[in-house]
Write an enzyme that holds these catalytic residues in place. Structure first.
Site, short mmCIF file in Angstrom:
data_model
loop_
_atom_site.label_atom_id
_atom_site.label_comp_id
_atom_site.label_asym_id
_atom_site.label_seq_id
_atom_site.Cartn_x
_atom_site.Cartn_y
_atom_site.Cartn_z
N LYS A 179 0.97 -1.23 -0.01
CA LYS A 179 0.06 0.15 0.10
C LYS A 179 1.09 1.38 0.02
O LYS A 179 0.66 2.21 -0.78
CB LYS A 179 -1.17 -0.20 1.25
CG LYS A 179 -1.61 1.32 1.54
CD LYS A 179 -2.23 1.42 2.96
CE LYS A 179 -1.60 1.64 4.14
NZ LYS A 179 -1.30 2.99 4.37
N ASN A 180 1.80 1.39 0.93
CA ASN A 180 2.63 2.48 0.98
C ASN A 180 3.70 2.67 0.02
O ASN A 180 4.32 3.75 -0.10
CB ASN A 180 3.42 2.52 2.53
CG ASN A 180 2.20 2.81 3.54
OD1 ASN A 180 1.19 3.06 3.18
ND2 ASN A 180 2.73 2.24 4.87
N CYS A 202 -4.67 12.95 12.70
CA CYS A 202 -5.50 11.58 12.57
C CYS A 202 -5.19 10.75 13.86
O CYS A 202 -4.60 11.47 14.84
CB CYS A 202 -4.84 10.61 11.40
SG CYS A 202 -3.37 9.86 11.66
N ARG A 220 0.55 14.73 12.87
CA ARG A 220 1.10 14.54 11.66
C ARG A 220 1.19 15.83 10.56
O ARG A 220 0.47 16.02 9.83
CB ARG A 220 0.27 13.16 10.90
CG ARG A 220 0.61 12.06 11.84
CD ARG A 220 -0.23 11.00 11.16
NE ARG A 220 0.51 10.32 9.99
CZ ARG A 220 -0.13 9.38 9.46
NH1 ARG A 220 -1.20 8.78 9.69
NH2 ARG A 220 0.89 9.05 8.49
N ASP A 259 5.08 0.84 12.17
CA ASP A 259 3.61 0.30 11.79
C ASP A 259 3.52 -1.32 12.16
O ASP A 259 2.43 -2.02 11.93
CB ASP A 259 3.58 0.26 10.21
CG ASP A 259 3.40 1.60 9.64
OD1 ASP A 259 3.61 1.91 8.57
OD2 ASP A 259 3.17 2.61 10.45
N ARG A 313 -8.21 -0.49 4.83
CA ARG A 313 -7.35 0.59 4.16
C ARG A 313 -6.09 -0.06 3.93
O ARG A 313 -5.36 0.41 3.22
CB ARG A 313 -7.22 1.70 5.16
CG ARG A 313 -8.32 2.55 5.62
CD ARG A 313 -8.14 3.71 6.29
NE ARG A 313 -7.02 4.52 5.44
CZ ARG A 313 -6.43 5.81 5.89
NH1 ARG A 313 -6.86 6.19 7.03
NH2 ARG A 313 -5.49 6.35 5.18
C1 EPZ Z 1 4.44 7.00 6.26
O1 EPZ Z 1 3.57 8.21 6.96
C2 EPZ Z 1 3.58 5.82 6.29
N1 EPZ Z 1 2.32 5.91 5.46
C3 EPZ Z 1 2.85 5.50 7.66
O2 EPZ Z 1 2.15 4.23 7.37
C4 EPZ Z 1 4.16 5.18 8.59
O3 EPZ Z 1 3.71 4.93 9.84
C5 EPZ Z 1 5.16 6.39 8.27
O4 EPZ Z 1 5.55 6.80 7.04
C6 EPZ Z 1 6.50 6.22 9.29
O5 EPZ Z 1 7.09 4.98 8.57
C7 EPZ Z 1 2.24 6.19 4.00
O6 EPZ Z 1 3.31 5.61 3.52
C8 EPZ Z 1 1.20 6.46 3.09
P1 EPZ Z 1 6.37 10.52 8.25
P2 EPZ Z 1 3.92 9.69 6.66
O7 EPZ Z 1 6.36 11.65 7.49
O8 EPZ Z 1 5.07 9.77 5.53
C9 EPZ Z 1 6.25 13.57 11.90
C10 EPZ Z 1 0.41 3.03 8.00
O9 EPZ Z 1 -0.04 2.58 8.91
N2 EPZ Z 1 6.21 14.88 10.64
O10 EPZ Z 1 7.69 9.58 8.21
O11 EPZ Z 1 3.21 10.51 7.08
C11 EPZ Z 1 4.99 12.88 11.87
O12 EPZ Z 1 4.21 13.68 12.53
C12 EPZ Z 1 0.49 4.39 7.94
O13 EPZ Z 1 0.57 2.61 6.71
C13 EPZ Z 1 6.40 15.91 11.13
O14 EPZ Z 1 6.52 16.43 11.96
O15 EPZ Z 1 5.41 9.41 7.93
C14 EPZ Z 1 5.24 11.71 12.50
O16 EPZ Z 1 5.47 11.78 13.80
C15 EPZ Z 1 0.65 5.07 9.21
N3 EPZ Z 1 6.34 16.83 9.77
C16 EPZ Z 1 6.90 11.35 12.08
O17 EPZ Z 1 7.27 12.47 11.69
C17 EPZ Z 1 6.44 16.37 8.63
O18 EPZ Z 1 6.29 17.32 7.76
C18 EPZ Z 1 7.05 10.32 10.74
O19 EPZ Z 1 6.27 10.90 9.73
C19 EPZ Z 1 6.32 15.16 8.27
C20 EPZ Z 1 6.21 14.25 9.35
#
Ligand code: EPZ
Length: 416
Positions: free
Chosen positions: A22-23, A116, A121, A304, A396
């Site tokens: 998915k990701n 969420c 996020r 995850d 999802r």
């Molecule tokens: C991706 O989300 C995945 N989703 C998530 O999977 C996964 O948990 C996450 O990466 C971490 O591996 C998809 O790929 C669609 P991040 P993403 O940006 O890109 C903070 C699932 O279960 N952050 O690496 O949103 C954020 O709040 C989902 O399949 C900022 O502060 O993850 C979080 O605490 C859930 N500012 C941390 O970084 C930003 O601009 C990791 O977020 C961006 C992120």
């Protein structure tokens, strides 16, 4: 709303085929906006988020259709540049529309995704990076308006290796003028998969999978056919299903190198694990020993798969600590596991588990995708009947969930 009914206590055994990631599929589908030529994406899982993305692409002006696990995207001419709230709030990954449309239309307005269940996020890392590429950003009335006179390559250092921000900047910089360097880039396998697809379309990206990615902007990208990698989080979930039900499961179409951290923990806890390049066998042979985890960015233990591990530790004799360092609020499943009889204590960013002899079935509620997965695992091991509500969270991210578990011997059915 659908529910899943499980009569737990059965050992799972047999073979399960892991679906496409998915990701990985999500950013690759958005990347199709970078060309007007036809694109074919294979091994795309049948999931709610994929359907949302396909609807989104069609809304924007990209004729996309999914036949089985293949998405065919036809020639397209022009695109809308607005991503409305009702689409973005359904799926946060919609923010990945920004990179491609900023690159192609030089403007895009996206509703802020909002938080969420697992955290606020924010997308500050994405927006700061777009500014470094020469975009103007304005946040107004819940929308982010971005525009540029043409993106210019630059060196961007991420304060945190955000997966989404790395993907968004890849999607924007492949058509920017000159060279872009991302420092402290995310190293997840999904980044490499997106990069392989971009390069198949004629992009020039090097270093994906490491913390320094270099992109040489090109004039134009052409169409391509591509097959998405398998879903490492789904694979990890089924390995833990073998452990928690004391069973024996063979995963087909799974890449063990993508979940080395999880496999190492399962081996240390006492599971017998055998791997080949595209298959993983997990067999329970003796009572497991508790293992602490602390989630981290790739290649560390994946956030995850934190909830699923907590379910396993709830039934593993002894004490263990589950520490969450990536998201600020990713323990909603703990409260539901307590309803099944788990002995867990939340202290800040850690949950301390004391394994119990058995869990007993009860009505529980999924709060997010991976929390839902943890509840399925716990209910499969619990004695008696469980009813899991809000299974739309599971739809999802897990293709044919109850069908796959039923084939492994679980007493599981969906109540519409
Ligand atoms: C991706 O989300 C995945 N989703 C998530 O999977 C996964 O948990 C996450 O990466 C971490 O591996 C998809 O790929 C669609 P991040 P993403 O940006 O890109 C903070 C699932 O279960 N952050 O690496 O949103 C954020 O709040 C989902 O399949 C900022 O502060 O993850 C979080 O605490 C859930 N500012 C941390 O970084 C930003 O601009 C990791 O977020 C961006 C992120």
């Amino acid at each position: 709303m659908d529910k899943i009914i499980i009569n737990g206590g059965k050992k799972l055994s047999g073979i399960v085929r892991i679906s496409g990631s998915k990701n990985s599929a999500l950013p690759i589908l958005f990347a199709s906006l970078l060309t007007d030529e036809p694109v074919i994406i294979k091994n795309v899982p049948s999931l709610a988020d994929i359907n949302t993305t396909i609807a989104f692409l069609n809304f924007i002006g990209k004729p996309a259709v999914k036949i089985g696990n293949t998405v065919k995207i036809d020639k397209s001419e022009k695109y809308k540049h607005i991503a409305p709230y009702d689409l973005v709030r359904k799926m946060r990954a919609s923010v990945l529309i920004m990179g491609p449309l900023l690159a192609r239309l030089r403007k895009v307005s996206v509703s802020l995704p909002g938080g969420c269940a697992i955290g606020a996020r924010p997308i500050d890392i994405h927006l700061d990076a777009f500014k470094k590429l020469g975009a103007d950003i304005e946040v107004k009335k819940g929308f982010v308006h971005t525009s540029s006179k043409g993106l210019i390559g630059n060196t961007i250092k991420f304060r945190f290796p955000s997966v989404g921000a790395t993907e968004n900047i890849l999607l924007a910089s492949v058509l920017a003028k000159g060279k872009t360097k991302i420092l402290n880039a995310a190293k997840e396998p999904e980044i490499e998969d997106l990069t392989n697809f971009l390069n198949a379309m004629g992009a020039k990206v090097n270093g994906a999978g490491t913390s320094i990615i270099v992109i040489d902007g090109v004039e134009k990208l052409h169409g391509a056919a591509y097959e998405v990698i398998s879903d490492r989080i789904e694979a990890a979930t089924y390995l833990i299903a073998a452990a928690i039900t004391k069973g024996e499961i063979v995963l087909e179409n799974a890449n063990p190198t993508h979940i080395k951290a999880v496999i190492d923990k399962l081996k240390k806890s006492g599971m017998m694990i055998e791997t080949s390049s595209a298959a993983i066998k997990a067999k329970w042979t003796k009572p497991l020993k508790p293992q602490n985890i602390s989630t981290a960015v790739y290649p560390g233990y994946p956030t995850d798969v934190q909830a699923q591990w907590m379910a396993l530790m709830a039934l593993t004799k002894g004490k263990s600590e589950i520490k969450e360092t990536v998201f600020e609020n990713r323990f909603m499943h703990a409260a539901e596991l307590l309803r099944l009889g788990a002995n867990l204590k939340i202290e800040g960013q850690s949950v301390f588990a004391t394994g119990v002899e058995s869990l007993s079935g009860a009505p529980v509620m999924a709060s997010d995708l991976r929390a839902g997965a943890a509840l399925v695992l716990a209910c499969l091991a619990a004695k008696g009947k469980s009813v899991i509500s809000r299974v739309y969270h599971l739809d999802r991210g897990y293709e044919f969930l109850e069908k796959k578990f039923k084939k492994l011997g679980a007493d599981i059915k969906r109540q519409r």
